[in-house]
Design an enzyme around this catalytic site. Structure first.
Site, PDB file in Angstrom:
ATOM      1  N   GLU A 108     -67.717  60.537  13.892  1.00 51.27           N
ATOM      2  CA  GLU A 108     -66.344  60.671  14.401  1.00 51.27           C
ATOM      3  C   GLU A 108     -65.333  60.503  13.268  1.00 51.27           C
ATOM      4  OE1 GLU A 108     -65.740  58.428  18.048  1.00 51.27           O
ATOM      5  OE2 GLU A 108     -63.625  58.152  17.573  1.00 51.27           O
ATOM      6  N   ASP A 110     -61.020  60.159  13.126  1.00 48.29           N
ATOM      7  CA  ASP A 110     -59.898  59.996  14.064  1.00 48.29           C
ATOM      8  C   ASP A 110     -58.514  59.921  13.455  1.00 48.29           C
ATOM      9  OD1 ASP A 110     -61.633  59.443  16.278  1.00 48.29           O
ATOM     10  OD2 ASP A 110     -61.844  57.393  15.572  1.00 48.29           O
ATOM     11  N   GLU A 112     -55.169  58.503  15.519  1.00 51.96           N
ATOM     12  CA  GLU A 112     -54.759  57.950  16.807  1.00 51.96           C
ATOM     13  C   GLU A 112     -53.347  57.380  16.689  1.00 51.96           C
ATOM     14  OE1 GLU A 112     -58.839  56.215  18.702  1.00 51.96           O
ATOM     15  OE2 GLU A 112     -58.142  55.205  16.896  1.00 51.96           O
ATOM     16  N   GLN A 125     -53.146  55.329  13.369  1.00 52.51           N
ATOM     17  CA  GLN A 125     -54.411  54.737  12.946  1.00 52.51           C
ATOM     18  C   GLN A 125     -55.386  55.842  12.552  1.00 52.51           C
ATOM     19  OE1 GLN A 125     -56.212  51.176  14.859  1.00 52.51           O
ATOM     20  NE2 GLN A 125     -57.681  52.583  15.762  1.00 52.51           N
ATOM     21  N   THR A 126     -56.140  55.626  11.485  1.00 51.06           N
ATOM     22  CA  THR A 126     -57.244  56.540  11.161  1.00 51.06           C
ATOM     23  C   THR A 126     -58.539  55.741  11.190  1.00 51.06           C
ATOM     24  OG1 THR A 126     -57.124  56.168   8.758  1.00 51.06           O
ATOM     25  CG2 THR A 126     -55.808  57.979   9.644  1.00 51.06           C
ATOM     26  N   ASN A 127     -59.631  56.454  11.429  1.00 51.94           N
ATOM     27  CA  ASN A 127     -60.923  55.773  11.493  1.00 51.94           C
ATOM     28  C   ASN A 127     -62.038  56.777  11.238  1.00 51.94           C
ATOM     29  OD1 ASN A 127     -62.766  53.733  11.863  1.00 51.94           O
ATOM     30  ND2 ASN A 127     -62.339  53.408  14.025  1.00 51.94           N
ATOM     31  N   HIS A 135     -70.070  50.084  15.897  1.00 50.60           N
ATOM     32  CA  HIS A 135     -69.723  48.664  15.824  1.00 50.60           C
ATOM     33  C   HIS A 135     -69.240  48.261  14.434  1.00 50.60           C
ATOM     34  CE1 HIS A 135     -71.127  48.327  19.857  1.00 50.60           C
ATOM     35  NE2 HIS A 135     -72.311  48.814  19.518  1.00 50.60           N
ATOM     36  N   GLY A 137     -66.216  49.569  12.773  1.00 51.08           N
ATOM     37  CA  GLY A 137     -65.013  50.385  12.659  1.00 51.08           C
ATOM     38  C   GLY A 137     -64.450  50.302  11.250  1.00 51.08           C
ATOM     39  N   ARG A 138     -63.884  51.416  10.805  1.00 52.37           N
ATOM     40  CA  ARG A 138     -63.243  51.436   9.478  1.00 52.37           C
ATOM     41  C   ARG A 138     -61.786  51.835   9.651  1.00 52.37           C
ATOM     42  NH1 ARG A 138     -68.757  52.194   8.164  1.00 52.37           N
ATOM     43  NH2 ARG A 138     -69.263  51.377   6.111  1.00 52.37           N
ATOM     44  N   GLU A 139     -61.102  51.086  10.518  1.00 50.32           N
ATOM     45  CA  GLU A 139     -59.726  51.420  10.848  1.00 50.32           C
ATOM     46  C   GLU A 139     -58.764  51.149   9.687  1.00 50.32           C
ATOM     47  OE1 GLU A 139     -61.669  49.510  12.702  1.00 50.32           O
ATOM     48  OE2 GLU A 139     -61.717  50.330  14.740  1.00 50.32           O
ATOM     49  N   TRP A 203     -55.334  47.495  24.258  1.00 50.42           N
ATOM     50  CA  TRP A 203     -55.400  47.198  22.826  1.00 50.42           C
ATOM     51  C   TRP A 203     -54.338  47.888  21.978  1.00 50.42           C
ATOM     52  CZ3 TRP A 203     -56.331  51.210  19.317  1.00 50.42           C
ATOM     53  CH2 TRP A 203     -56.670  52.451  19.914  1.00 50.42           C
TER      54      TRP A 203
END
Ligand SMILES: *[C@@H]1O[C@H](CO)[C@@H](O)[C@H](O)[C@H]1NC(C)=O
Ligand SMILES: *[C@@H]1O[C@H](CO)[C@@H](O)[C@H](O)[C@H]1NC(C)=O
Ligand SMILES: *[C@@H]1O[C@H](CO)[C@@H](O)[C@H](O)[C@H]1NC(C)=O
Length: 302
Positions: A108, A110, A112, A125-127, A135, A137-139, A203
């Site tokens: 994925e 992203d 957001e 936000q990017t990820n 599990h 996440g690299r936000e 969230w």
């Protein structure tokens, strides 16, 4: 619209590799040609020329709406022109543009937008996930130097086997390199393109403190797309439309400076700095640090 799109992409190309860019298709793709509704189809509205779409969330469609591309893509340069909801209060309303596959070991990439309250800064936000690393996440989060609900702006994802680059109005804001220390966490399998709007009350805005208020809707997001990628038949994975030659994606020194400027001044959160969540941080952070890749110091031209 078309003309400015052309200009924007020319810039995106020039800063990459002009040579390989001549084969990019700079036209907005008709929505129906590329996408189908995913959910909430009663609140998906096509423009008269068929090139843009509005999706929304309101009291009668409280879970929002979304669309997905007809085909998965194996690498590409994906640009969405997006205008966010202009309500004075859209807290909890998450609007997205992302790539994803439905594999068990999911990949994925992203963009957001995490809702908005008038007078405050918008949060983007990017990820990135790869091979089911959901599990880990690299936000990263950033504010924007403009109001994304006033006009359409360009948000681009460049993805090849070596790197993912996120752009806002052709300005690079994040590069994720496929470094060995990331292991399988780098997105590697064909992905579909999505646009969605949904209730992220729990969230999204100030960590869930401000929730969606449907009475302040409808919340409307507009999209159009320029897609240059290698598409695959979803059933037998036969590639088609793969004649596009993508830019190398290697950032020039000047681009890297722009990216570092953006990250210095507008980045508000990076998983690499979140020691509560990742004590000792993830391996690629220890190697490179966000925005401070070794290349920045050693390479003086593209
Ligand atoms: C570019 O995209 C448009 C819209 O999808 C399409 O009609 C056109 O045939 C494409 N041109 C090329 C050269 O691929
Ligand atoms: C708010 O956004 C909607 C949907 O894009 C648009 O129709 C409307 O004109 C916008 N209103 C203002 C005040 O900009
Ligand atoms: C993907 O994850 C699975 C399960 O954790 C693992 O066995 C596999 O080696 C990973 N693939 C890559 C390319 O790292």
């Amino acid at each position: 619209m078309m003309f400015s799109t052309y200009l924007q992409l020319i810039i995106l190309c020039t800063i990459s590799t002009l040579k390989t860019c001549t084969s990019l298709n700079l036209s907005i793709i008709p929505f129906d040609e590329a996408f189908v509704p995913l959910y909430g189809s009663q609140t998906i509205t096509l423009s008269n020329d068929g090139k843009s779409v509005q999706i929304s969330m309101n009291e009668w469609s409280a879970s929002g709406s979304g669309f997905v591309s007809r085909y998965p893509y194996n690498h590409g340069l994906f640009t969405a022109s997006i205008k966010l909801p202009n309500n004075t209060y859209s807290a909890g309303v998450v609007a997205t543009f992302y790539l994803q596959n439905n594999e068990l070991m999911r990949d994925e990439i992203d963009f957001e937008f995490l809702g908005h309250i008038e007078g405050e800064k918008w949060v983007l936000q990017t990820n990135v996930y790869g091979n089911g690393s959901i599990h880990r996440g690299r936000e990263e989060r950033y504010t924007l130097p403009f109001d994304p609900s006033k006009d359409f702006h360009y948000y681009s994802i460049f993805w090849n086997s070596g790197r993912v680059i996120f752009y806002v109005d052709e300005w690079p804001i994040r590069e994720v390199k496929n470094v060995e220390s990331m292991g399988g966490d780098f997105p590697s399998k064909p992905m579909y393109v999505y646009g969605t709007i949904w209730d992220g009350s729990n969230w999204a805005t100030h960590n869930g403190k401000y929730r969606v208020d449907l009475q302040r809707g409808p919340f409307v997001t507009g999209y159009s797309f320029i897609i240059n990628g290698c598409s695959l038949d979803p059933f037998d994975s036969t590639p088609f439309g793969c004649d596009v030659v993508l830019p190398s994606g290697i950032l020039s020194f000047a681009e890297r400076q722009k990216m570092n400027w953006y990250r210095t001044w507008l980045m508000t959160y990076s998983y690499c700095d979140d020691v509560d969540r990742y004590p000792g941080s993830l391996p690629e952070c220890r190697v490179e640090g966000p925005g401070m890749q070794p290349e920045f110091f050693t390479r003086v031209s593209g």
